[in-house]
Design a protein around this motif. Structure first.
Motif, PDB file in Angstrom:
ATOM      1  N   HIS A 137      -4.945   5.137 -11.862  1.00 42.09           N
ATOM      2  CA  HIS A 137      -4.742   3.943 -11.033  1.00 42.09           C
ATOM      3  C   HIS A 137      -4.022   4.220  -9.715  1.00 42.09           C
ATOM      4  CE1 HIS A 137      -6.119   1.846 -14.552  1.00 42.09           C
ATOM      5  NE2 HIS A 137      -5.055   2.193 -15.259  1.00 42.09           N
ATOM      6  N   ALA A 138      -4.039   5.458  -9.244  1.00 45.05           N
ATOM      7  CA  ALA A 138      -3.349   5.766  -7.990  1.00 45.05           C
ATOM      8  C   ALA A 138      -3.855   4.894  -6.846  1.00 45.05           C
ATOM      9  CB  ALA A 138      -3.512   7.249  -7.644  1.00 45.05           C
ATOM     10  N   GLY A 139      -5.112   4.497  -6.913  1.00 45.94           N
ATOM     11  CA  GLY A 139      -5.685   3.666  -5.866  1.00 45.94           C
ATOM     12  C   GLY A 139      -5.064   2.283  -5.786  1.00 45.94           C
ATOM     13  N   ARG A 140      -4.332   1.882  -6.825  1.00 49.40           N
ATOM     14  CA  ARG A 140      -3.686   0.573  -6.821  1.00 49.40           C
ATOM     15  C   ARG A 140      -2.326   0.595  -6.116  1.00 49.40           C
ATOM     16  NH1 ARG A 140      -4.509  -1.454 -13.110  1.00 49.40           N
ATOM     17  NH2 ARG A 140      -6.805  -1.306 -13.174  1.00 49.40           N
ATOM     18  N   TYR A 141      -1.839   1.798  -5.821  1.00 48.08           N
ATOM     19  CA  TYR A 141      -0.516   1.883  -5.188  1.00 48.08           C
ATOM     20  C   TYR A 141      -0.561   1.284  -3.788  1.00 48.08           C
ATOM     21  CZ  TYR A 141       3.486   3.753  -2.721  1.00 48.08           C
ATOM     22  OH  TYR A 141       4.617   3.858  -1.948  1.00 48.08           O
ATOM     23  N   ARG A 142       0.428   0.449  -3.482  1.00 48.68           N
ATOM     24  CA  ARG A 142       0.533  -0.185  -2.164  1.00 48.68           C
ATOM     25  C   ARG A 142       1.893   0.153  -1.563  1.00 48.68           C
ATOM     26  NH1 ARG A 142      -3.883  -0.190  -3.100  1.00 48.68           N
ATOM     27  NH2 ARG A 142      -5.426  -1.890  -3.222  1.00 48.68           N
ATOM     28  N   PRO A 143       1.929   1.043  -0.551  1.00 50.10           N
ATOM     29  CA  PRO A 143       3.212   1.479  -0.001  1.00 50.10           C
ATOM     30  C   PRO A 143       4.039   0.364   0.610  1.00 50.10           C
ATOM     31  CG  PRO A 143       1.361   2.234   1.354  1.00 50.10           C
ATOM     32  CD  PRO A 143       0.782   1.697   0.097  1.00 50.10           C
TER      33      PRO A 143
END
Length: 203
Positions: free
Chosen positions: A67-73
Motif C-alpha cells: 500500500h505504499a501508493g496510499r502514502y500522502r506526504p
C-alpha cells in the motif's frame, strides 16, 4: 539504468516511498533498515510482547509493500505513517488479548529488554527500567500510546497526532494525563531516575 540513482541511504523517506511504489526493492530494504527498530520498539512498548512486536513489524512492512501508493506526504511524515499502521495492528492484538505482562527480571527475555549504558549501576538501573516498563504497560492504551510516542520515541506532538489520527490537543491532554498516571504509579517505588516524566533513551 541510464539514469543516476542516488544511494538509498542518502534519500529521504518520502523518496524511498516513491521508489517502493515503482517496485524498487533496494528502496524497500533501505526503508526497512532505517525504521524497523522504530516500529518494533513502538509495538514492544505498547504490547509488552516480543512475539507481538515481531509480528506487527512484519505486518507493517508488508503493508508498505502492498500500500505504499496510499502514502500522502501532506498528511504525515513517513515514520508517523508507519507507526500509525503499527498502532492499528497492535490495537487489534490487544483487543483479542487485553492483558499484557512483561517477563520478570531474571528471565532471559527480561534481560534482553534492558539497556545498560552504565555497568556500575546495572542492577539498580535494570530494576528501575523494568518498573517503568511495567508502569507504562499498566496505563490505559490511549495514554500508553502518547507516552510511548512523545516521551520514549520523542515524536513531536504533530507527528504523534498524525500517527494516532487525532488532534494535537488530544495528544497534549492524553500526554498530561498519562504522565500523571505514571508519576502516581512510580511514586515511592522509583528513585531519582524517574524525577522526569519518562527516562528518555533508556527504553
Amino acid at each position: 539504468s541510464p539514469h543516476f540513482k542516488a544511494p538509498a541511504q542518502d534519500t529521504s523517506d518520502e523518496a524511498l516511498i516513491v521508489r517502493i511504489v515503482s517496485g524498487d526493492r533496494d528502496a524497500f530494504a533501505a526503508l526497512y533498515r532505517r525504521h524497523r527498530a522504530d516500529v518494533y520498539r513502538f509495538a514492544m512498548h505498547i504490547s509488552g510482547s516480543h512475539p507481538v512486536a515481531d509480528d506487527v513489524t512484519q505486518d507493517v512492512f508488508m503493508a508498505v509493500i502492498q500500500h505504499a501508493g496510499r502514502y500522502r506526504p501532506e498528511r504525515a511524515a513517513v515514520l508517523p505513517w508507519l507507526l500509525g499502521i503499527a498502532r492499528n495492528h497492535v490495537r487489534r492484538v490487544l483487543d483479542q488479548r487485553p492483558t499484557v505482562t512483561l517477563p520478570d527480571d531474571e528471565s532471559t527475555a527480561g534481560r534482553t529488554l534492558v539497556v545498560e549504558p552504565d555497568p556500575l549501576g546495572g542492577l539498580a538501573r535494570r530494576q528501575h527500567v523494568l518498573a517503568l516498563r511495567r508502569a507504562v504497560l499498566a496505563l490505559p492504551v490511549k495514554y500508553r500510546e502518547v507516552v510511548v510516542l512523545c516521551d520514549l520515541q520523542e515524536l513531536t506532538y504533530h507527528d504523534a497526532a498524525s500517527a494516532l489520527g487525532c488532534a494535537i490537543g488530544t495528544v497534549r491532554s492524553r500526554l498530561h494525563r498519562g504522565r500523571a498516571l505514571l508519576a502516581s504509579r512510580l511514586r515511592g517505588t522509583a528513585g531519582p531516575l524517574f524525577r522526569t516524566p519518562v527516562a528518555r533513551g533508556m527504553l
